[in-house]
Motif scaffolding. Structure first.
Motif, PDB file in Angstrom:
ATOM      1  N   GLY A  92     -15.450 -11.252   1.470  1.00  0.00           N
ATOM      2  CA  GLY A  92     -15.204 -11.273   2.915  1.00  0.00           C
ATOM      3  C   GLY A  92     -13.773 -11.513   3.321  1.00  0.00           C
ATOM      4  N   ALA A  93     -12.813 -11.389   2.404  1.00  0.00           N
ATOM      5  CA  ALA A  93     -11.413 -11.611   2.738  1.00  0.00           C
ATOM      6  C   ALA A  93     -10.823 -10.389   3.425  1.00  0.00           C
ATOM      7  N   SER A  94      -9.945 -10.614   4.395  1.00  0.00           N
ATOM      8  CA  SER A  94      -9.254  -9.524   5.075  1.00  0.00           C
ATOM      9  C   SER A  94      -7.993  -9.145   4.309  1.00  0.00           C
ATOM     10  N   ASN A  95      -7.323  -8.064   4.766  1.00  0.00           N
ATOM     11  CA  ASN A  95      -6.094  -7.622   4.106  1.00  0.00           C
ATOM     12  C   ASN A  95      -5.012  -8.707   4.147  1.00  0.00           C
ATOM     13  N   THR A  96      -4.904  -9.371   5.292  1.00  0.00           N
ATOM     14  CA  THR A  96      -3.892 -10.425   5.430  1.00  0.00           C
ATOM     15  C   THR A  96      -4.204 -11.605   4.517  1.00  0.00           C
ATOM     16  N   GLN A  97      -5.457 -11.994   4.439  1.00  0.00           N
ATOM     17  CA  GLN A  97      -5.841 -13.109   3.572  1.00  0.00           C
ATOM     18  C   GLN A  97      -5.630 -12.779   2.102  1.00  0.00           C
ATOM     19  N   ILE A  98      -5.922 -11.558   1.721  1.00  0.00           N
ATOM     20  CA  ILE A  98      -5.706 -11.149   0.327  1.00  0.00           C
ATOM     21  C   ILE A  98      -4.223 -11.222  -0.028  1.00  0.00           C
ATOM     22  N   LEU A  99      -3.386 -10.744   0.889  1.00  0.00           N
ATOM     23  CA  LEU A  99      -1.947 -10.739   0.612  1.00  0.00           C
ATOM     24  C   LEU A  99      -1.384 -12.150   0.525  1.00  0.00           C
ATOM     25  N   ILE A 100      -1.733 -12.989   1.501  1.00  0.00           N
ATOM     26  CA  ILE A 100      -1.126 -14.317   1.597  1.00  0.00           C
ATOM     27  C   ILE A 100      -1.713 -15.295   0.581  1.00  0.00           C
ATOM     28  N   LYS A 101      -3.032 -15.260   0.411  1.00  0.00           N
ATOM     29  CA  LYS A 101      -3.693 -16.275  -0.415  1.00  0.00           C
ATOM     30  C   LYS A 101      -3.870 -15.870  -1.875  1.00  0.00           C
ATOM     31  N   ILE A 102      -3.791 -14.576  -2.176  1.00  0.00           N
ATOM     32  CA  ILE A 102      -4.046 -14.135  -3.558  1.00  0.00           C
ATOM     33  C   ILE A 102      -2.816 -13.455  -4.166  1.00  0.00           C
ATOM     34  N   ILE A 103      -2.287 -12.441  -3.487  1.00  0.00           N
ATOM     35  CA  ILE A 103      -1.224 -11.612  -4.069  1.00  0.00           C
ATOM     36  C   ILE A 103       0.094 -12.367  -4.170  1.00  0.00           C
ATOM     37  N   LEU A 104       0.527 -12.970  -3.081  1.00  0.00           N
ATOM     38  CA  LEU A 104       1.829 -13.647  -3.089  1.00  0.00           C
ATOM     39  C   LEU A 104       1.885 -14.832  -4.053  1.00  0.00           C
ATOM     40  N   PRO A 105       0.858 -15.667  -4.151  1.00  0.00           N
ATOM     41  CA  PRO A 105       0.939 -16.787  -5.116  1.00  0.00           C
ATOM     42  C   PRO A 105       1.070 -16.346  -6.568  1.00  0.00           C
ATOM     43  N   ILE A 106       0.505 -15.180  -6.938  1.00  0.00           N
ATOM     44  CA  ILE A 106       0.621 -14.724  -8.329  1.00  0.00           C
ATOM     45  C   ILE A 106       1.800 -13.768  -8.514  1.00  0.00           C
ATOM     46  N   SER A 107       2.595 -13.596  -7.463  1.00  0.00           N
ATOM     47  CA  SER A 107       3.754 -12.689  -7.537  1.00  0.00           C
ATOM     48  C   SER A 107       5.063 -13.449  -7.375  1.00  0.00           C
ATOM     49  N   LYS A 108       5.075 -14.715  -7.737  1.00  0.00           N
ATOM     50  CA  LYS A 108       6.281 -15.524  -7.573  1.00  0.00           C
ATOM     51  C   LYS A 108       7.481 -14.999  -8.384  1.00  0.00           C
ATOM     52  N   PRO A 109       7.284 -14.471  -9.611  1.00  0.00           N
ATOM     53  CA  PRO A 109       8.454 -13.961 -10.348  1.00  0.00           C
ATOM     54  C   PRO A 109       9.181 -12.829  -9.620  1.00  0.00           C
ATOM     55  N   ILE A 110       8.434 -11.864  -9.088  1.00  0.00           N
ATOM     56  CA  ILE A 110       9.090 -10.741  -8.405  1.00  0.00           C
ATOM     57  C   ILE A 110       9.674 -11.187  -7.073  1.00  0.00           C
ATOM     58  N   LEU A 111       9.027 -12.148  -6.409  1.00  0.00           N
ATOM     59  CA  LEU A 111       9.569 -12.667  -5.158  1.00  0.00           C
ATOM     60  C   LEU A 111      10.887 -13.392  -5.407  1.00  0.00           C
ATOM     61  N   ALA A 112      10.954 -14.168  -6.483  1.00  0.00           N
ATOM     62  CA  ALA A 112      12.198 -14.865  -6.812  1.00  0.00           C
ATOM     63  C   ALA A 112      13.299 -13.878  -7.185  1.00  0.00           C
ATOM     64  N   THR A 113      12.933 -12.818  -7.900  1.00  0.00           N
ATOM     65  CA  THR A 113      13.928 -11.817  -8.303  1.00  0.00           C
ATOM     66  C   THR A 113      14.501 -11.094  -7.103  1.00  0.00           C
ATOM     67  N   ILE A 114      13.630 -10.633  -6.210  1.00  0.00           N
ATOM     68  CA  ILE A 114      14.095  -9.922  -5.023  1.00  0.00           C
ATOM     69  C   ILE A 114      14.890 -10.850  -4.107  1.00  0.00           C
ATOM     70  N   ALA A 115      14.447 -12.103  -3.995  1.00  0.00           N
ATOM     71  CA  ALA A 115      15.207 -13.065  -3.190  1.00  0.00           C
ATOM     72  C   ALA A 115      16.606 -13.271  -3.755  1.00  0.00           C
ATOM     73  N   LEU A 116      16.715 -13.298  -5.075  1.00  0.00           N
ATOM     74  CA  LEU A 116      18.023 -13.434  -5.712  1.00  0.00           C
ATOM     75  C   LEU A 116      18.897 -12.216  -5.420  1.00  0.00           C
ATOM     76  N   PHE A 117      18.327 -11.019  -5.539  1.00  0.00           N
ATOM     77  CA  PHE A 117      19.079  -9.802  -5.235  1.00  0.00           C
ATOM     78  C   PHE A 117      19.574  -9.814  -3.787  1.00  0.00           C
ATOM     79  N   LEU A 118      18.701 -10.198  -2.872  1.00  0.00           N
ATOM     80  CA  LEU A 118      19.063 -10.200  -1.455  1.00  0.00           C
ATOM     81  C   LEU A 118      20.150 -11.226  -1.168  1.00  0.00           C
ATOM     82  N   ALA A 119      19.990 -12.436  -1.699  1.00  0.00           N
ATOM     83  CA  ALA A 119      20.956 -13.499  -1.421  1.00  0.00           C
ATOM     84  C   ALA A 119      22.326 -13.174  -2.001  1.00  0.00           C
TER      85      ALA A 119
END
Length: 282
Positions: A178-205
């Motif tokens: 019963g999860a929505s698209n927003t809930q899947i992204l925020i509660k499931i996808i982003l927590p297990i995607s910390k390495p790519i988030l840190a990499t892109i944040a480093l590139f941007l900064a």
């Protein structure tokens, strides 16, 4: 016996330690050299006699820097712009990469092609300037943020990561619960995607912190200039000051070449060392 062999110090261990120490010195020694020059006497610096130990210690250059309010203001302003730029860049990149990495999205090939097309073809400086002028972005903080927060290169990296590491079954199981698209992204996808988030944040900064051409072309107000633009102008001034003879320079209390050293120590080099260390951790 097995543990004793593991705890034994070998020649290979010694070689690895030497290599690591040498690599660490390549990061530390330039900063020590820069710091020594920043607190050395003007005449010794211009004569190129300062290496790792300061000569004729004085802090007049540091006093001159903190007396100049524009430099400290630009440092804080650049940090604020970099933080806002990184946060907005992460949000826009995720919002584009996640849906376009899902097979169930219709037209994703077309939208991906449109985004990647801009990676190879651009309008040029003059049309870009005219566009920013029509949008009212010139001489504002947002001209340093909005045009570059979304990069096709970062989008491609994140999209590939989602396709390779996030299986469709994970998303489907969340839908069944019963999860929505927003809930899947925020509660499931982003927590297990910390390495790519840190990499892109480093590139941007890093990209935002090191860039200064947009500040040069699109901003005329001194209060809105990034620290990198001021440093680039300082380097040009310092290169001209090197033409002064040592005898004439010894009569000058503080030249731009000497002021350059503490500026780099305070504002440029520590951030560069942090970035290299963070890259090694990733």
């Amino acid at each position: 016996m097995h543990r004793s062999k593991l705890n034994k110090f070998t020649v290979a261990d010694f070689i690895m330690i030497v290599i690591i120490v040498l690599l660490c010195l390549t990061c530390v020694l330039p900063f020590v050299h820069l710091l020594s020059k920043s607190i050395s006497d003007n005449a010794y610096v211009l004569a190129k006699k300062v290496y790792f130990l300061p000569k004729g210690i004085n802090f007049e250059a540091y006093i001159a820097i903190f007396r100049d309010g524009q430099l400290t203001h630009s440092m804080l302003y650049s940090a604020m712009v970099t933080v806002i730029f990184t946060v907005l860049g992460l949000i826009t990149t995720v919002m584009a990469a996640w849906p376009l990495s899902r097979r169930r999205l219709k037209g994703r090939v077309f939208f991906t092609f449109v985004i990647m097309f801009t990676m190879y073809f651009g309008a040029g400086l003059i049309p870009t300037y005219l566009l920013y002028s029509k949008l009212g972005l010139l001489n504002t903080m947002w001209v340093l943020i909005l045009p570059l927060i979304f990069a096709p290169y970062n989008f491609l990296i994140m999209k590939t990561y989602f396709q390779s590491n996030i299986p469709d079954s994970l998303e489907e199981s969340a839908y069944l619960d019963g999860a929505s698209n927003t809930q899947i992204l925020i509660k499931i996808i982003l927590p297990i995607s910390k390495p790519i988030l840190a990499t892109i944040a480093l590139f941007l900064a890093v990209g935002r912190w090191n860039a200064y051409e947009d500040s040069k072309f699109f901003i005329t107000k001194k209060s809105l200039h990034m620290i990198q633009y001021l440093l680039s102008m300082m380097v040009l001034t310092a290169s001209e000051s090197e033409k002064i003879s040592i005898s004439e320079a010894s009569l000058v209390t503080t030249t731009p070449e000497v002021i350059q050293r503490p500026r780099l120590c305070l504002f440029q080099y520590p951030f560069s060392v942090f970035i290299h260390l963070f890259r090694n951790i990733l």
